[in-house]
Scaffold this motif. Structure first.
Motif, PDB file in Angstrom:
ATOM      1  N   TYR A 494       0.839  -1.189   0.000  1.00  0.00           N
ATOM      2  CA  TYR A 494       0.000   0.000   0.000  1.00  0.00           C
ATOM      3  C   TYR A 494       0.880   1.247   0.000  1.00  0.00           C
ATOM      4  CZ  TYR A 494      -3.308  -3.599   1.345  1.00  0.00           C
ATOM      5  OH  TYR A 494      -4.059  -4.747   1.378  1.00  0.00           O
ATOM      6  N   ARG A 556      -5.235   6.640   6.135  1.00  0.00           N
ATOM      7  CA  ARG A 556      -5.712   6.164   4.829  1.00  0.00           C
ATOM      8  C   ARG A 556      -4.978   4.910   4.376  1.00  0.00           C
ATOM      9  NH1 ARG A 556      -6.242  12.264   2.142  1.00  0.00           N
ATOM     10  NH2 ARG A 556      -7.860  12.943   3.609  1.00  0.00           N
ATOM     11  N   LEU A 559      -6.677   2.190   6.258  1.00  0.00           N
ATOM     12  CA  LEU A 559      -7.977   1.818   5.704  1.00  0.00           C
ATOM     13  C   LEU A 559      -7.831   0.713   4.661  1.00  0.00           C
ATOM     14  CD1 LEU A 559      -9.752   5.296   5.265  1.00  0.00           C
ATOM     15  CD2 LEU A 559     -10.235   3.547   6.988  1.00  0.00           C
ATOM     16  N   TRP A 560      -6.805   0.827   3.820  1.00  0.00           N
ATOM     17  CA  TRP A 560      -6.559  -0.216   2.819  1.00  0.00           C
ATOM     18  C   TRP A 560      -6.265  -1.549   3.505  1.00  0.00           C
ATOM     19  CZ3 TRP A 560      -7.176  -0.598  -2.340  1.00  0.00           C
ATOM     20  CH2 TRP A 560      -7.402   0.584  -3.060  1.00  0.00           C
ATOM     21  N   ALA A 563      -9.428  -3.021   5.173  1.00  0.00           N
ATOM     22  CA  ALA A 563     -10.418  -3.516   4.209  1.00  0.00           C
ATOM     23  C   ALA A 563      -9.938  -4.764   3.485  1.00  0.00           C
ATOM     24  CB  ALA A 563     -10.751  -2.415   3.207  1.00  0.00           C
ATOM     25  N   TYR A 568     -12.509  -6.104   7.054  1.00  0.00           N
ATOM     26  CA  TYR A 568     -13.454  -4.983   7.087  1.00  0.00           C
ATOM     27  C   TYR A 568     -13.991  -4.764   5.667  1.00  0.00           C
ATOM     28  CZ  TYR A 568     -11.935  -3.789  11.834  1.00  0.00           C
ATOM     29  OH  TYR A 568     -11.674  -3.797  13.189  1.00  0.00           O
ATOM     30  N   LEU A 571     -15.860  -1.483   4.493  1.00  0.00           N
ATOM     31  CA  LEU A 571     -15.215  -0.215   4.827  1.00  0.00           C
ATOM     32  C   LEU A 571     -14.850   0.560   3.552  1.00  0.00           C
ATOM     33  CD1 LEU A 571     -13.926   1.553   7.095  1.00  0.00           C
ATOM     34  CD2 LEU A 571     -11.810   0.262   6.712  1.00  0.00           C
ATOM     35  N   THR A 572     -15.270   1.803   3.465  1.00  0.00           N
ATOM     36  CA  THR A 572     -14.833   2.660   2.360  1.00  0.00           C
ATOM     37  C   THR A 572     -13.379   3.035   2.623  1.00  0.00           C
ATOM     38  OG1 THR A 572     -17.061   3.526   2.038  1.00  0.00           O
ATOM     39  CG2 THR A 572     -15.238   4.808   1.114  1.00  0.00           C
ATOM     40  N   HIS A 573     -12.496   2.556   1.781  1.00  0.00           N
ATOM     41  CA  HIS A 573     -11.071   2.681   2.086  1.00  0.00           C
ATOM     42  C   HIS A 573     -10.310   3.543   1.082  1.00  0.00           C
ATOM     43  CE1 HIS A 573     -11.755  -0.960  -0.322  1.00  0.00           C
ATOM     44  NE2 HIS A 573     -10.579  -0.713  -0.886  1.00  0.00           N
ATOM     45  N   SER A 574     -11.021   4.158   0.144  1.00  0.00           N
ATOM     46  CA  SER A 574     -10.360   5.039  -0.824  1.00  0.00           C
ATOM     47  C   SER A 574     -11.334   6.119  -1.262  1.00  0.00           C
ATOM     48  CB  SER A 574      -9.898   4.244  -2.042  1.00  0.00           C
ATOM     49  OG  SER A 574      -9.382   5.103  -3.050  1.00  0.00           O
ATOM     50  N   HIS A 594     -15.052   3.287  -5.761  1.00  0.00           N
ATOM     51  CA  HIS A 594     -14.860   3.799  -4.397  1.00  0.00           C
ATOM     52  C   HIS A 594     -15.644   5.099  -4.161  1.00  0.00           C
ATOM     53  CE1 HIS A 594     -11.739   0.786  -3.725  1.00  0.00           C
ATOM     54  NE2 HIS A 594     -11.204   1.149  -4.873  1.00  0.00           N
TER      55      HIS A 594
END
Length: 675
Positions: A494, A556, A559-560, A563, A568, A571-574, A594
């Motif tokens: 990432y 952020r 989040l990647w 998810a 997860y 989960l909105t990751h982007s 996204h």
């Protein structure tokens, strides 16, 4: 029966004669091992020696070293239990006990200066760090900052130690990595280990790639030939190096007021009565020309000047060094006045200690150390001696000059006869510097790579902006290098898309949207398997390439990971990422991945959308959110064929999803070419 044999071996080891034993660099107190995994353990003993390994969670191994003394094994770890554990490694005479081991999630953080930017940095302070540092009491977050030695071949060890996160230690942590680790810990409630392999500043991506992968990238086809030339002891340049004394660069740059002299003779240069009659006499312009990029010289020069000071005022004086791009040390009459201690901002005016300057004849000696590019003491009318903020003495333009050291091979080599004795290397030779191709692979990646981990986080690209055309292929060679060294082609990787910054002004260049093009190369890399990109379009700084906002960057990236690797799924990751465009009735209808719970504009009108026809000349366009799409049009382009967004080095965008994650810039031309 096996247990009886191991007990016998344990007793036997306690009775034998002395022999060496060591572990790989990362196996230390407070380390975190990847949970519920067969993790690699390795080290060194005498050739063909035996090592006994035992843990307090039930693992026992008898390991045979090879003919060079290297040994390795794998042991099974437990699921994270938030309890400290111990591991013992022993041979015939030496026992190593590693304490306070946690099982958890281990990530490798790398890149360049924005990943390396510490929580306690004083040059550009991390936003919110003052409030965050006193609260950063997380025994379950551990951090290993690795450093190494520049090398043309892979190293076996790095330097560093595991730090337990606390208000006392967190200032040393990478800010991005800390906020990443904190976000993971808050969600997973398991220990998080960060191994940080960003070394120094300003490194391009190719420094992290292995030669056999990098040589497939355009522009690096001769990398193995260059390394071979660099290692050949019989080249004129390498023979010159072997016949000259040197000091390491870090001996020159330190954070105190103690000047490190590069030779005993150099110490005499500051003395008032030193005989400099055989030194050159040059103007500042002539001196600086020697340091120009065209002349390929970086290194150390001493300047001396004798001056007649007839003012009555000899206390409460200030010295103004004026404009200088390099490190400097200043002496008057053999006494230390001041020095530049590190990279970044510095005060150009400072007090002259009382009773150093005399009424009458005085001598000033200035050491200038130029580390790269153009250098020297620049011409500046402000330079001089001040009293009550008023200039009372100016120096002559001409100086006695001695070029005393040449910076090459990432060291400072003493010069006895000045510049004329230098033997420059072949153009194909690769400098032994961390910023050069494969160097950080050798010094950091190779020695760390056996250590079992979950995945990688990366923040880099700024040093490649003016060479953006090949960034994607170069970056892919790095991703493949990491995965190959860790023997897992699917390890998550990432990375951070570089933040907006006005590169043209910073680099005195007037054309080319460098940052936009490099961001696009990063966006296109998303087509690779198991990668993710943290978009930072909203945190850029037009003047500072190191944005002070680091917390959203780390979150952020997390989040990647949450998810994709920790379940997860919803989960909105982007932020919004360009998916496709259709053209209907003179308008571009743009779709995105996204979008989260919906596309969002922070004020009434979307900015930075452009469209173009077959001439590919983009025009500023109107843009409007319609459901899960953006409609783009311009009267200047009646038949649009291409659309792009955010195509500037620096911008302040207002296009997000409703979760507050910014959209990435994009250009549909590149998307079509990529397909």
């Amino acid at each position: 029966m096996k247990k009886i044999v191991l007990i016998f071996i344990f007793i036997f080891f306690s009775c034998k004669q002395d022999e060496s034993l060591s572990l790989g660099s990362l196996f230390q107190d407070h380390m975190i091992l990847q949970q519920d995994e067969f993790v690699a353990i390795w080290g060194y003993t005498k050739p063909r020696g035996q090592v006994f390994l035992k843990t307090d969670w039930g693992e026992e191994k008898l390991i045979n070293a090879d003919e060079s003394g290297e040994w390795n094994t794998k042991i099974k770890t437990l699921k994270a239990d938030l309890k400290p554990h111990e591991l013992v490694v022993q041979n015939s005479s030496k026992k190593i006990i590693i304490k306070d081991i946690f099982f958890g999630e281990v990530w490798f953080a790398s890149g360049q200066s924005n990943m390396g930017w510490q929580m306690g940095n004083k040059i550009t302070e991390v936003e919110g760090a003052i409030d965050e540092i006193p609260l950063a009491d997380y025994n379950e977050i551990r951090y290993f900052r690795a450093t190494g030695n520049d090398s043309y071949t892979p190293n076996k060890n790095v330097k560093g130690s595991w730090k337990v996160c606390s208000p006392e230690t967190v200032s040393e942590f990478s800010a991005v990595a800390y906020f990443f680790a904190k976000e993971l810990f808050n969600n997973l409630q398991v220990p998080i280990g960060i191994i940080h392999g960003t070394w120094r500043m300003g490194h391009p991506a190719e420094a992290y790639a292995m030669p056999e992968l990098l040589e497939k990238v355009k522009g690096f086809e001769k990398i193995n030939e260059r390394i071979k030339i660099s290692l050949d002891p019989n080249t004129p340049y390498n023979m010159w190096l072997s016949n000259h004394n040197y000091v390491e660069l870090n001996q020159l740059i330190n954070d105190d007021n103690n000047t490190t002299f590069l030779s005993d003779e150099n110490k005499k240069f500051v003395e008032k009565k030193y005989n400099d009659s055989n030194w050159e006499i040059l103007s500042l312009k002539e001196i600086n020309k020697k340091f120009s990029i065209e002349n390929e010289f970086d290194g150390v020069v001493w300047l001396r000047q004798t001056f007649d000071y007839q003012k009555n005022q000899v206390v409460d004086l200030e010295f103004e060094i004026g404009e200088v791009n390099e490190f400097f040390d200043i002496f008057i009459n053999g006494k230390f006045v001041n020095r530049r201690k590190g990279y970044g901002k510095f005060e150009s005016r400072f007090l002259i200690p009382d009773n150093i300057l005399n009424q009458g004849i005085n001598t000033i000696a200035i050491r200038i150390a130029d580390m790269y590019g153009d250098g020297g003491l620049l011409e500046d009318e402000d330079r001089g001696i001040y009293y009550n903020n008023k200039k009372i003495y100016s120096f002559f333009d001409t100086w006695k000059v001695k070029f005393s050291s040449w910076k090459t091979n990432n060291r400072l080599y003493n010069l006895e006869e000045g510049l004329d004795e230098i033997v420059f290397p072949s153009k194909l030779r690769m400098p032994r510097e961390g910023s050069k191709p494969t160097m950080l692979y050798n010094s950091l990646i190779s020695p760390i790579s056996p250590y079992t981990l979950k995945g990688f986080i990366w923040y880099q690209g700024e040093n490649n902006v003016t060479r953006y055309e090949n960034y994607r292929s170069t970056f892919l060679s790095v991703i493949k290098t990491f995965r190959k060294k860790w023997e897992n082609e699917k390890l998550p990787f990432y990375y951070v898309q570089i933040a907006p910054h006005e590169y043209a002004n910073r680099r005195n260049q007037t054309s080319g949207e460098f940052a936009a093009n490099l961001r696009e190369q990063q966006r296109l890399t998303l087509s690779e398997e198991n990668v993710g990109m943290a978009v930072t379009m909203d945190i850029g700084d037009s003047l500072d390439i190191h944005p002070k906002i680091k917390k959203p960057v780390g979150k952020r990236l997390a989040l990647w990971a949450l998810a994709k690797d920790y379940g997860y799924k919803n989960l909105t990751h982007s932020g919004p990422l360009f998916k496709e465009v259709n053209f209907q009735k003179g308008k571009a209808i743009v779709s995105f991945d996204h979008i989260g719970s919906g596309l969002h504009v922070t004020n009434k009108k979307l900015k930075y959308f452009e469209i173009a026809g077959k001439d590919k000349i983009f025009q500023t366009a109107n843009a409007q959110i319609k459901g899960d799409k953006v409609i783009v049009w311009s009267k200047k382009v009646p038949i649009p064929l291409y659309v792009r967004y955010g195509w500037k080095n620096f911008l302040t965008p207002n296009f997000f999803n409703k979760e507050g994650l910014p959209a990435s810039s994009f250009n549909s031309i590149n998307h079509l070419n990529d397909e």
